[in-house]
Design a protein around this motif. Sequence first.
Motif, mmCIF file in Angstrom:
data_model
loop_
_atom_site.group_PDB
_atom_site.id
_atom_site.type_symbol
_atom_site.label_atom_id
_atom_site.label_comp_id
_atom_site.label_asym_id
_atom_site.label_seq_id
_atom_site.Cartn_x
_atom_site.Cartn_y
_atom_site.Cartn_z
ATOM 1 N N ALA A 552 0.949 -1.250 0.083
ATOM 2 C CA ALA A 552 -0.095 -0.126 0.090
ATOM 3 C C ALA A 552 0.835 1.167 0.057
ATOM 4 O O ALA A 552 0.530 2.121 -0.723
ATOM 5 C CB ALA A 552 -0.937 0.063 1.218
ATOM 6 N N ALA A 553 1.959 1.276 0.736
ATOM 7 C CA ALA A 553 2.689 2.406 0.917
ATOM 8 C C ALA A 553 3.417 2.577 -0.551
ATOM 9 O O ALA A 553 3.705 3.866 -0.984
ATOM 10 C CB ALA A 553 3.659 2.448 2.000
ATOM 11 N N LEU A 554 3.889 1.334 -1.138
ATOM 12 C CA LEU A 554 4.665 1.487 -2.293
ATOM 13 C C LEU A 554 3.644 2.174 -3.583
ATOM 14 O O LEU A 554 4.249 2.967 -4.223
ATOM 15 C CB LEU A 554 5.398 0.356 -2.616
ATOM 16 N N LEU A 555 2.525 1.373 -3.622
ATOM 17 C CA LEU A 555 1.584 2.258 -4.383
ATOM 18 C C LEU A 555 1.415 3.558 -4.368
ATOM 19 O O LEU A 555 1.415 4.140 -5.320
ATOM 20 C CB LEU A 555 0.627 1.255 -4.500
ATOM 21 N N ARG A 556 1.050 4.089 -3.236
ATOM 22 C CA ARG A 556 0.975 5.461 -3.092
ATOM 23 C C ARG A 556 1.985 6.294 -3.250
ATOM 24 O O ARG A 556 1.724 7.240 -4.165
ATOM 25 C CB ARG A 556 0.546 5.634 -1.640
ATOM 26 N N TRP A 558 4.511 5.384 -5.374
ATOM 27 C CA TRP A 558 4.801 5.172 -6.868
ATOM 28 C C TRP A 558 3.862 6.270 -7.618
ATOM 29 O O TRP A 558 4.258 6.895 -8.536
ATOM 30 C CB TRP A 558 4.546 3.936 -7.133
ATOM 31 N N GLY A 559 2.594 5.904 -7.209
ATOM 32 C CA GLY A 559 1.607 6.857 -7.902
ATOM 33 C C GLY A 559 1.671 8.559 -7.724
ATOM 34 O O GLY A 559 1.749 9.164 -8.684
ATOM 35 N N GLU A 560 2.390 8.970 -6.540
ATOM 36 C CA GLU A 560 2.670 10.566 -6.198
ATOM 37 C C GLU A 560 3.784 10.921 -7.297
ATOM 38 O O GLU A 560 3.667 11.907 -8.002
ATOM 39 C CB GLU A 560 2.803 10.547 -4.693
ATOM 40 N N VAL A 561 4.825 9.790 -7.310
ATOM 41 C CA VAL A 561 5.810 10.525 -8.126
ATOM 42 C C VAL A 561 5.505 10.347 -9.714
ATOM 43 O O VAL A 561 6.026 11.294 -10.236
ATOM 44 C CB VAL A 561 6.886 9.407 -8.008
ATOM 45 N N VAL A 562 4.998 9.428 -10.261
ATOM 46 C CA VAL A 562 4.699 9.232 -11.527
ATOM 47 C C VAL A 562 3.626 10.377 -11.975
ATOM 48 O O VAL A 562 3.655 10.980 -13.011
ATOM 49 C CB VAL A 562 4.009 7.909 -11.959
ATOM 50 N N GLY A 609 13.465 6.006 -4.032
ATOM 51 C CA GLY A 609 13.177 6.192 -2.556
ATOM 52 C C GLY A 609 11.867 5.706 -2.315
ATOM 53 O O GLY A 609 11.337 5.983 -1.065
ATOM 54 N N ILE A 610 10.979 5.183 -3.191
ATOM 55 C CA ILE A 610 9.420 4.890 -2.524
ATOM 56 C C ILE A 610 9.565 3.766 -1.918
ATOM 57 O O ILE A 610 8.581 3.362 -1.289
ATOM 58 C CB ILE A 610 8.504 4.959 -3.922
ATOM 59 N N ALA A 611 10.657 2.644 -1.809
ATOM 60 C CA ALA A 611 10.382 1.645 -1.192
ATOM 61 C C ALA A 611 12.065 1.062 -1.052
ATOM 62 O O ALA A 611 12.914 1.656 -1.778
ATOM 63 C CB ALA A 611 9.668 0.476 -1.484
ATOM 64 N N PRO A 612 12.182 0.272 -0.137
ATOM 65 C CA PRO A 612 13.577 -0.247 -0.138
ATOM 66 C C PRO A 612 14.113 -0.694 -1.666
ATOM 67 O O PRO A 612 13.349 -1.708 -2.215
ATOM 68 C CB PRO A 612 13.859 -1.351 0.776
ATOM 69 N N LEU A 613 15.206 -0.229 -2.210
ATOM 70 C CA LEU A 613 15.661 -0.437 -3.492
ATOM 71 C C LEU A 613 16.425 -1.685 -3.520
ATOM 72 O O LEU A 613 17.465 -1.845 -2.934
ATOM 73 C CB LEU A 613 16.276 0.569 -4.265
ATOM 74 N N LEU A 614 16.235 -2.547 -4.408
ATOM 75 C CA LEU A 614 17.034 -3.634 -4.574
ATOM 76 C C LEU A 614 17.731 -3.871 -5.829
ATOM 77 O O LEU A 614 18.798 -4.320 -5.945
ATOM 78 C CB LEU A 614 15.690 -4.935 -4.725
ATOM 79 N N PHE A 651 -3.755 7.327 -6.750
ATOM 80 C CA PHE A 651 -3.437 6.256 -5.722
ATOM 81 C C PHE A 651 -3.433 7.038 -4.433
ATOM 82 O O PHE A 651 -2.484 7.315 -3.906
ATOM 83 C CB PHE A 651 -2.214 5.438 -6.131
ATOM 84 N N ASP A 652 -4.689 7.495 -4.202
ATOM 85 C CA ASP A 652 -4.723 7.956 -2.881
ATOM 86 C C ASP A 652 -4.779 7.290 -1.767
ATOM 87 O O ASP A 652 -4.262 5.880 -2.102
ATOM 88 C CB ASP A 652 -6.070 9.008 -2.355
ATOM 89 N N VAL A 653 -4.746 7.375 -0.315
ATOM 90 C CA VAL A 653 -4.738 6.439 0.862
ATOM 91 C C VAL A 653 -5.591 5.280 0.485
ATOM 92 O O VAL A 653 -5.233 4.109 0.536
ATOM 93 C CB VAL A 653 -4.692 7.009 1.849
ATOM 94 N N ASP A 654 -6.840 5.717 0.364
ATOM 95 C CA ASP A 654 -7.864 4.672 0.088
ATOM 96 C C ASP A 654 -7.837 3.545 -1.153
ATOM 97 O O ASP A 654 -7.699 2.402 -0.973
ATOM 98 C CB ASP A 654 -9.456 5.307 -0.160
ATOM 99 N N THR A 655 -7.439 4.124 -2.295
ATOM 100 C CA THR A 655 -7.276 3.293 -3.374
ATOM 101 C C THR A 655 -5.889 2.469 -3.206
ATOM 102 O O THR A 655 -5.994 1.269 -3.711
ATOM 103 C CB THR A 655 -7.098 4.322 -4.460
#
Length: 771
Positions: A552-556, A558-562, A609-614, A651-655
């Motif tokens: 959920a955090a990653l999707l939110r 990612w959506g904000e950046v894109v 930086g949207i999540a731990p980068l692998l 991708f707001d919090v609910d979506t």
Amino acid sequence: MTDYGHDLTFGSFLTPRADAAEQVVDLAVASEEAGLDLVTFQDHPYQPSFLDTWTLLSYVAARTERVHLAPNVANLPLRQPAVLARSAASLDLLSGGRVELALGSGAFWDAIVAMGGQRLTPGQAVDALSEAIDVVRGIWDAGERRALRVDGTYHQVAGAKRGPLPAHDIGLWLGAYKPRMLRLTGAKADGWLPSMGYLQPGDLDRGNAVIDEAADDAGRDPREIRRILNVSGAFTGTTPPPGTPVDAGSIQGPVDWWVEALATLATEHGVATFVLGSDDPRTLATFGREVAPAVREEVAARRASAGTTTGVVRPARALALREPGIDYDAVPSSLRDRAVEPGDREYPLVRSTYMRGGRPGIVLRPRTTGEVVDALQFTRAQQDAGNGADDRLPLSVRSGGHGISGRSTNDGGVVVDLKRLDEVTVLDRATRRVRVGAGATWGRVAAVLGEHGWGVSSGDSGGVGVGGLATAGGVGLMGRLHGLTIDSVVAYDVVLADGTVARASADENPDLFWGLRGAGGSLGVVTHVELAAHDVPPVVFATLLWDASDPAALLRAWGEVVESSPRELTSFLIVQAARRGNPAVAQAYSVFASDDVPAAERALTPLLGIAPLLQQQAQVVPYSAVVAAHDVPHQGEGDGGTYRNSVVDTFDVDTARRAAAVVESGLGQLFQVRAVGGAVNDLTSDATAYAHRDGQQFVVSNVAFARRTEFDAVWDEQMLPVQHGSYVSFSTDRRPERLVDVFPGPTLARLRDVKRRYDPENVFDRNADLT
């Protein structure tokens, strides 16, 4: 008198002398230049004075363009059948379908044993040849997914992978004289290849009788088996005396006598291919330029007088697979030679789509718009002769066959495969106007346009067909800069339900033009698309991999950046839940549609930086490398699973929480998000039949068909409350109440008006039901 009605062909039988290698090749080339259809060589691997026949065939294939090639005959005891089958298929592919395979059971056993072969009795040799035929045919059956197993006494194959598929139906001929070999020919072979010098008068007729009886016993039509004859002789000035037999020995006489002899062999003794054994270029030239055309003319006249049935004979095993609701004899002549039926060699490669298995009754493969009209009229005639609308013969139209819905195949019906309408033509360089056949793939289009520095946003796979994507929407990797694929379309050529051909553009049939951009598969058969391409320099293509333990955090993030990034950046994200001991990961592949590397870095850096980068990788490449051209057969099996999708605002919090719940349900095999903001949103919702112009993200997931009900419940609960709608090409949901998700109320009402005008009988019913 026996005449099987086969078309006549003529060939040469050359000695593969090692001390005259160049001369042998020159004779092969001269055979082609003389108009002969076939060049063959003896195969005696134990003979040091001869060239290796298969090496010679390969070399001659590269030196010729049209003539077919074959060993005469391949020495099976020294040619391992599985390897021989792959060699023949490979050379057939490399030569454009010009290889035939003649086999012999073996002779000169002392020499064979000296080369490491196994000595066999005549009976054992026939049994070994029978097993070898099963191996060869099994290797060529590339459409069969099960591994090949032949547990023979002399030849064993224990789970070999099949293939490659030859470029054409390679003829498998047998050199046969004795009763057991003749019966094997009738039971399993495609041709009988004796040599005239080994025959006595009457042997041809006696051999034909044995072969025909064996064919009948095997449930075959004897006409399936071509009769080929190695002939010898010389052109002389003296005509043989009356009563000279033509079915044995050698032919000696002037051209007129040769014509009479060969025409008699064809119409009274069933021979259809004459292969002249000679290494004299003048003799070969006379045979090809004078004898062959005259024999064809004489035989045609005799057949017309006798009312002989001619033409290709379908194997009985294939006839048994025909659908009773299709009149195969009524297939238009323009399509007949390329039609594919169950039982045909190519059927396994054209029956299915990328995801789904199908078993159509016939696949028609037109090359022109006119032939598409023929295909449609044929299908409608079959439908009219059927059991009514409730049991109407299915009609599917295929451009690339990549669509996950599986609607471009069916069971028991007709598939109109547009693959051969694949031209890409530049119409106007100044306006970047391009005309593209509906059967072309977007990889090929990208390659051609890339040569001019142009491009069109077109999905994420180069194997997708033009016709499907350019009439449904086209959510691609340059979409935020250049819009949907349909937004680049300026005109269509379309075959309508009544068989007329229309042009649809802003100026011509504008209502049809509107409907084709989003619901094209329901309105007609688009044969060509005109596009206004964009200037597309090399692009920056990046792939990033993250830990997705908090989806959920990653999707939110990612959506904000894109959604806040420059329009040049379009990104697709795949999220995979943890399963079977594997961690949860997410991968994005993104295109920055510019070669401005600093600008690309600024746009891509926030994604790190949207999540731990692998893992991360980025490179500057042509757009054609992102959607690389590839053309592989689609061999989907079964139902292919079920797909659902939703267009959402952001991708707001609910979506993000709801989408994460779908991921964490563990049901989905794939969960993907595609950015669809930017230029996609520039048009109003009523500009095209694709109406979802207000969403920023497109979400799609799938599950095995067996879990469809459970998956639908999760999707309906989580995604329906936040979606604006769904996309026809990524949905297998045929519930009537969900049609308004694809085409919202005003759009659906307008589409139904267009449907009533252009397809009132709902001929094109395989896509969304607009009735």
